[in-house]
Design an enzyme around this catalytic site. Structure first.
Site, PDB file in Angstrom:
ATOM      1  N   GLY A 264       0.811  -1.245  -0.188  1.00 42.10           N
ATOM      2  CA  GLY A 264      -0.107   0.237  -0.071  1.00 42.10           C
ATOM      3  C   GLY A 264       0.379   0.989   0.011  1.00 42.10           C
ATOM      4  N   ASN A 265       0.185   1.940   0.413  1.00 45.64           N
ATOM      5  CA  ASN A 265       1.327   3.653   0.162  1.00 45.64           C
ATOM      6  C   ASN A 265       0.378   4.633   1.259  1.00 45.64           C
ATOM      7  OD1 ASN A 265      -0.700   5.248  -1.029  1.00 45.64           O
ATOM      8  ND2 ASN A 265      -0.612   4.119  -3.074  1.00 45.64           N
ATOM      9  N   ARG A 266       0.568   5.515   1.602  1.00 45.63           N
ATOM     10  CA  ARG A 266       0.484   6.302   2.749  1.00 45.63           C
ATOM     11  C   ARG A 266      -0.478   7.276   2.042  1.00 45.63           C
ATOM     12  NH1 ARG A 266       4.965   9.241   4.379  1.00 45.63           N
ATOM     13  NH2 ARG A 266       3.756   9.968   6.548  1.00 45.63           N
ATOM     14  N   SER A 267      -1.338   7.128   1.133  1.00 45.51           N
ATOM     15  CA  SER A 267      -2.147   8.359   0.647  1.00 45.51           C
ATOM     16  C   SER A 267      -3.403   7.849   1.856  1.00 45.51           C
ATOM     17  CB  SER A 267      -2.731   8.361   0.029  1.00 45.51           C
ATOM     18  OG  SER A 267      -4.329   8.970  -1.110  1.00 45.51           O
TER      19      SER A 267
END
Ligand code: CTP
Length: 416
Positions: free
Chosen positions: A208-211
């Site tokens: 995933g990512n931090r958005s």
């Protein structure tokens, strides 16, 4: 957008009348001028003084009171209203409004106004589901009323069912959308993507990512409040999506690609604020990867082969029927912001790219503010100050509105 707007707010006789006090309070805090009308039954639950203290304006109840003030003012209120909100709207009130009864202050104003009607039904679930109530709601919707659907939850009776009064923020979102109907995006169909994608490794793990999705949500809300017909496609986002617009979810880059391709047919604008994974696991395991299993290398390490995901935004440039679509990208960078953004603008054939240096304090993932630079296809570069994401959204839509207008006149020239 609520500042100085004239709202007539009807409160009717259900237990949720006390919750209407919070809605009136938040409306006034946002700068709206709120004239509250209580039915006699509402005044059994909450005193008029509560609403007068919160709205800082007189409260109306009895159309026939002896000074004649209310009777004289009902037409004035009806004419000044930009929206008539009825919250909570009881089953009895819905029946009366559907019939066009005018024997009390609220009924008289409802008949005398041409302002749009926002109804917030709240009641016991059998009363809500009763065919009579549903028929009354249908009549009112056919006449143009907007209904904020009641929520499912614990009702005053203790029973769990449909009929709960929604959160204040939900009601305000619907009201903003209603007031924004004539805005500069009215009649436009816009697609906004938000949040990060999650690319599965196995059934329990993902990349995933931090958005946080905040920027995308702010963009969708601003478009809604300017009259657009908004489809928000969200990836992985913690917060619930804004109310008063259509929402779809797409978890992976491939799901998002399908959702975007379907959504942009006939749309005017695509804003890709989603943080799309550039790589996904080539072969996600269909069972949880266990330590010591055959998936491991001999030295106990694990090798994941990642493959590129499609560039969703770049691909849309080549899709038939999207020649007139205004396309806006975002670029979150940590180095060489200007050069990287300009390269993406050209490479993805965008109209605008909104770039930010996510390594700067107050900018990027998980923050409520953003410091961005807007790059235009015609070479203009506009650095903006550090702003709340809602104001960044406003700035982006201002530019999109100009592009849409230019595209409209280019089309008109072409037709001539
Ligand atoms: N984007 C997309 N599909 C992808 C990757 C990105 O549609 N597979 C979109 C993003 O939503 C954003 C823009 O392209 O609007 C730029 O995204 P970004 O991740 O900054 O750029 P990339 O092209 O992925 O380049 P890089 O990650 O190498 O910087």
């Amino acid at each position: 957008m609520l500042r100085d707007r004239r709202i007539v707010f009807g409160v009717t006789g259900g237990i949720a009348a006390y919750k209407a006090a919070d809605v009136v309070s938040k409306l006034r805090q946002a700068g709206a001028l709120v004239d509250v009308i209580l039915t006699d039954h509402a005044a059994e639950f909450v005193r008029p003084l509560t609403f007068a203290a919160l709205s800082h304006r007189p409260v109306y109840q009895n159309l026939w009171e002896t000074t004649g003030e209310a009777a004289a003012r009902h037409i004035e209120l009806a004419e000044a209203a930009e929206a008539l909100v009825v919250a909570p709207a009881t089953a009895d009130t819905l029946a009366r409004l559907a019939q066009g009864r005018a024997d009390d202050m609220l009924g008289a104003v409802a008949l005398a106004t041409t302002a749009p009607l926002l109804l917030v039904p709240a009641m016991e679930h059998h009363m809500y589901e009763h065919p009579a109530t549903q028929a009354n709601l249908r009549v009112l919707v056919e006449r143009g009323a907007v209904v904020v659907p009641p929520e499912v939850g614990q009702l005053a009776s203790g029973i769990v069912g449909i009929g709960r009064f929604p959160e204040t923020a939900t009601i305000l979102a619907h009201l903003r959308a209603l007031l924004g109907r004539g805005g500069d995006l009215a009649g436009r169909r816009v697609v906004v993507t938000a949040g990060g994608t999650q690319e599965p490794i196995d059934p329990v793990r993902y990349i995933g990512n931090r958005s946080s999705g905040r920027m995308g949500y702010a963009l969708a809300e601003e478009a809604r409040d300017r009259g657009a017909d908004v489809l928000l496609i969200t990836g992985a986002v913690g917060a619930p999506p804004p109310a008063g617009l259509c929402v779809e979810t797409a978890r992976t880059a491939l799901e998002l690609r399908d959702a975007v391709r379907a959504a942009i047919v006939g749309a005017n604008v695509l804003v890709m604020a989603a943080a799309v994974a550039d790589y996904r696991a080539e072969r996600p395991a269909d069972r949880k990867i266990k330590k010591g299993s055959a998936a491991e290398n001999a030295d106990g390490s694990l090798t994941l082969r990642l493959v590129r995901t499609p560039d969703i935004l770049a691909e849309t440039a080549a899709l038939p029927g999207t020649e007139r679509l205004v396309r806006v990208g975002f670029a979150a960078e940590t180095t060489d912001v200007a050069a990287n953004a300009a390269a993406k603008l050209g490479g993805k054939q965008l109209d605008l790219i909104v770039a930010n240096d996510v390594s700067k304090p107050g900018s990027g993932f998980g923050t409520t503010t953003n410091e961005v630079t807007i790059f235009h296809a015609d070479g203009r570069v506009e650095p903006l100050a550090l702003l709340p994401k809602a104001e960044v959204a406003r700035a982006v839509w201002d530019r999109v509105v100009s592009l849409l207008a230019a595209r409209g006149s280019a089309q008109a020239d072409g037709d001539a």
